[in-house]
Design a protein around this motif. Structure first.
Motif, PDB file in Angstrom:
ATOM      1  N   GLY A  29       0.817  -1.217   0.000  1.00 29.50           N
ATOM      2  CA  GLY A  29       0.000   0.000   0.000  1.00 29.50           C
ATOM      3  C   GLY A  29       0.848   1.263   0.000  1.00 29.50           C
ATOM      4  O   GLY A  29       0.486   2.282  -0.603  1.00 29.50           O
ATOM      5  N   GLN A  30       1.992   1.200   0.684  1.00 24.89           N
ATOM      6  CA  GLN A  30       2.882   2.362   0.715  1.00 24.89           C
ATOM      7  C   GLN A  30       3.525   2.587  -0.652  1.00 24.89           C
ATOM      8  O   GLN A  30       3.692   3.726  -1.092  1.00 24.89           O
ATOM      9  N   ALA A  35       3.857   5.918  -5.589  1.00 27.47           N
ATOM     10  CA  ALA A  35       3.779   6.001  -7.046  1.00 27.47           C
ATOM     11  C   ALA A  35       2.678   6.925  -7.529  1.00 27.47           C
ATOM     12  O   ALA A  35       2.850   7.664  -8.502  1.00 27.47           O
ATOM     13  N   THR A  36       1.550   6.917  -6.843  1.00 24.26           N
ATOM     14  CA  THR A  36       0.372   7.634  -7.352  1.00 24.26           C
ATOM     15  C   THR A  36      -0.013   8.857  -6.531  1.00 24.26           C
ATOM     16  O   THR A  36      -0.758   9.711  -7.023  1.00 24.26           O
ATOM     17  N   GLY A  37       0.445   8.908  -5.276  1.00 20.77           N
ATOM     18  CA  GLY A  37       0.013   9.988  -4.393  1.00 20.77           C
ATOM     19  C   GLY A  37      -1.363   9.766  -3.821  1.00 20.77           C
ATOM     20  O   GLY A  37      -1.952  10.676  -3.222  1.00 20.77           O
ATOM     21  N   LEU A  38      -1.908   8.574  -3.998  1.00 17.90           N
ATOM     22  CA  LEU A  38      -3.254   8.249  -3.520  1.00 17.90           C
ATOM     23  C   LEU A  38      -3.184   7.070  -2.559  1.00 17.90           C
ATOM     24  O   LEU A  38      -2.362   6.168  -2.733  1.00 17.90           O
ATOM     25  N   ASP A  44     -13.746   3.679  -5.497  1.00 15.66           N
ATOM     26  CA  ASP A  44     -14.058   3.760  -6.924  1.00 15.66           C
ATOM     27  C   ASP A  44     -14.570   5.141  -7.297  1.00 15.66           C
ATOM     28  O   ASP A  44     -15.324   5.304  -8.258  1.00 15.66           O
ATOM     29  N   THR A  45     -14.179   6.158  -6.546  1.00 14.80           N
ATOM     30  CA  THR A  45     -14.664   7.515  -6.797  1.00 14.80           C
ATOM     31  C   THR A  45     -13.544   8.415  -7.300  1.00 14.80           C
ATOM     32  O   THR A  45     -13.545   9.613  -7.062  1.00 14.80           O
ATOM     33  N   LEU A  46     -12.571   7.854  -7.997  1.00 18.68           N
ATOM     34  CA  LEU A  46     -11.463   8.642  -8.503  1.00 18.68           C
ATOM     35  C   LEU A  46     -11.909   9.505  -9.675  1.00 18.68           C
ATOM     36  O   LEU A  46     -12.756   9.119 -10.480  1.00 18.68           O
ATOM     37  N   THR A  47     -11.319  10.672  -9.766  1.00 20.69           N
ATOM     38  CA  THR A  47     -11.577  11.546 -10.908  1.00 20.69           C
ATOM     39  C   THR A  47     -10.830  11.013 -12.122  1.00 20.69           C
ATOM     40  O   THR A  47      -9.933  10.163 -12.011  1.00 20.69           O
ATOM     41  N   GLY A  48     -11.194  11.544 -13.296  1.00 19.40           N
ATOM     42  CA  GLY A  48     -10.504  11.122 -14.507  1.00 19.40           C
ATOM     43  C   GLY A  48      -9.024  11.420 -14.454  1.00 19.40           C
ATOM     44  O   GLY A  48      -8.191  10.613 -14.908  1.00 19.40           O
ATOM     45  N   GLU A  49      -8.668  12.558 -13.885  1.00 21.22           N
ATOM     46  CA  GLU A  49      -7.255  12.918 -13.777  1.00 21.22           C
ATOM     47  C   GLU A  49      -6.512  11.958 -12.864  1.00 21.22           C
ATOM     48  O   GLU A  49      -5.383  11.543 -13.167  1.00 21.22           O
ATOM     49  N   GLU A  50      -7.131  11.562 -11.755  1.00 21.63           N
ATOM     50  CA  GLU A  50      -6.495  10.625 -10.828  1.00 21.63           C
ATOM     51  C   GLU A  50      -6.308   9.257 -11.473  1.00 21.63           C
ATOM     52  O   GLU A  50      -5.295   8.584 -11.250  1.00 21.63           O
TER      53      GLU A  50
END
Length: 277
Positions: A29-30, A35-38, A44-50
């Motif tokens: 998870g770390q 890698a992603t900052g998330l 499942d509520t990520l924006t298109g940019e994310e």
């Protein structure tokens, strides 16, 4: 801490997050967070940019959140290390040699017939034995053959205490609880079920070899169940002290003392029965 570049490079090489994290010495998870900052929360509520961020997988990340737990003491290499550490520690060896399975004598030396005092003293003996069982290392903690044998002796001593304690309770204490307490039936039923669970665990523990993982696991179960049962009975004793006079508690204690002295040296392994006092 690994950098984002390091994580992404391993992903580009075909590794998944678990493999990349293992290479870098961090939780999966770390590695995902680096890698992603998330956070790897499986949401499942990520924006298109994310969703377009480097390193973002196409599937759920829920499996990265809570990696499977691992018990290090289950490994033979860890057990061997514990044994070597114990053997090299002079103070530990000296303490082990002085330690025995004797719970010591009760601090209260006067004879009493007060029923809750009698039963509390049994509780104290069992609690002292459980402390001994916990402090002496077993197989999983690198215990020596002598220490594991000593743990088996402690289980035998617990059997002896409960062999007289629980049948006497079943014959006199719980019928009295049903009779004098408003919620006595529920309390007695709960206590008897706890005693059945404890007796089954104790029987399995007595049949297990002290130098096995099974013995260590059952010892933990027994300790947990007996401590819970003792705490439960202490609340019942407090209610009895309010509901019965001193003379009534003494009379009940005398019956219980006689029943306890007549019991065998091993607990009953079949069902429980109750008798009116």
């Amino acid at each position: 801490m690994p950098t984002q570049e390091q994580v992404l490079r391993l992903l580009e090489a075909g590794l998944d997050y678990r493999e990349a994290a293992a290479r870098l010495g961090v939780p999966a998870g770390q590695a995902f967070l680096i890698a992603t900052g998330l956070p790897a929360d499986g949401g499942d509520t990520l924006t298109g940019e994310e969703q377009r961020r480097p390193g973002m997988p196409s599937s759920s990340t829920q499996h990265l959140v809570n990696p499977a737990a691992e018990n290090p003491t289950g490994k033979d290499s860890v057990r061997q290390w514990l044994k070597q550490r114990a053997a090299a520690d002079t103070q530990m060896r000296s303490a082990a040699q002085r330690r025995d399975a004797d719970p010591g004598s009760s601090q209260d030396t006067d004879e009493t017939d007060e029923v809750t005092d009698l039963l509390t003293r049994d509780h104290d003996r069992v609690t002292a034995l459980l402390k001994q069982l916990k402090t002496i290392p077993g197989r999983k903690k690198g215990g020596s053959p002598a220490q594991m044998s000593r743990r088996g002796s402690i289980v035998d001593m617990i059997e002896v205490v409960l062999a007289a304690h629980e049948p006497a309770e079943q014959q006199h204490l719980w019928p009295a609880v049903r009779r004098v307490l408003g919620d006595g039936d529920a309390l007695a039923d709960q206590a008897l079920e706890q005693e059945r669970e404890g007796t089954r665990t104790l029987a399995a523990l007595a049949a297990a070899a002290p130098d096995t993982d099974e013995f260590d696991d059952l010892a933990e179960q027994l300790s947990s169940r007996l401590r819970r049962h003792v705490a439960f009975e202490d609340t019942v004793f407090a209610a009895l002290r309010d509901a019965l006079s001193a003379d009534e508690r003494s009379a009940l204690g005398k019956k219980l003392r006689r029943a306890r002295s007549a019991e065998p040296t091993r607990p009953h392994l079949h069902g429980t029965a109750e008798t009116d006092p």
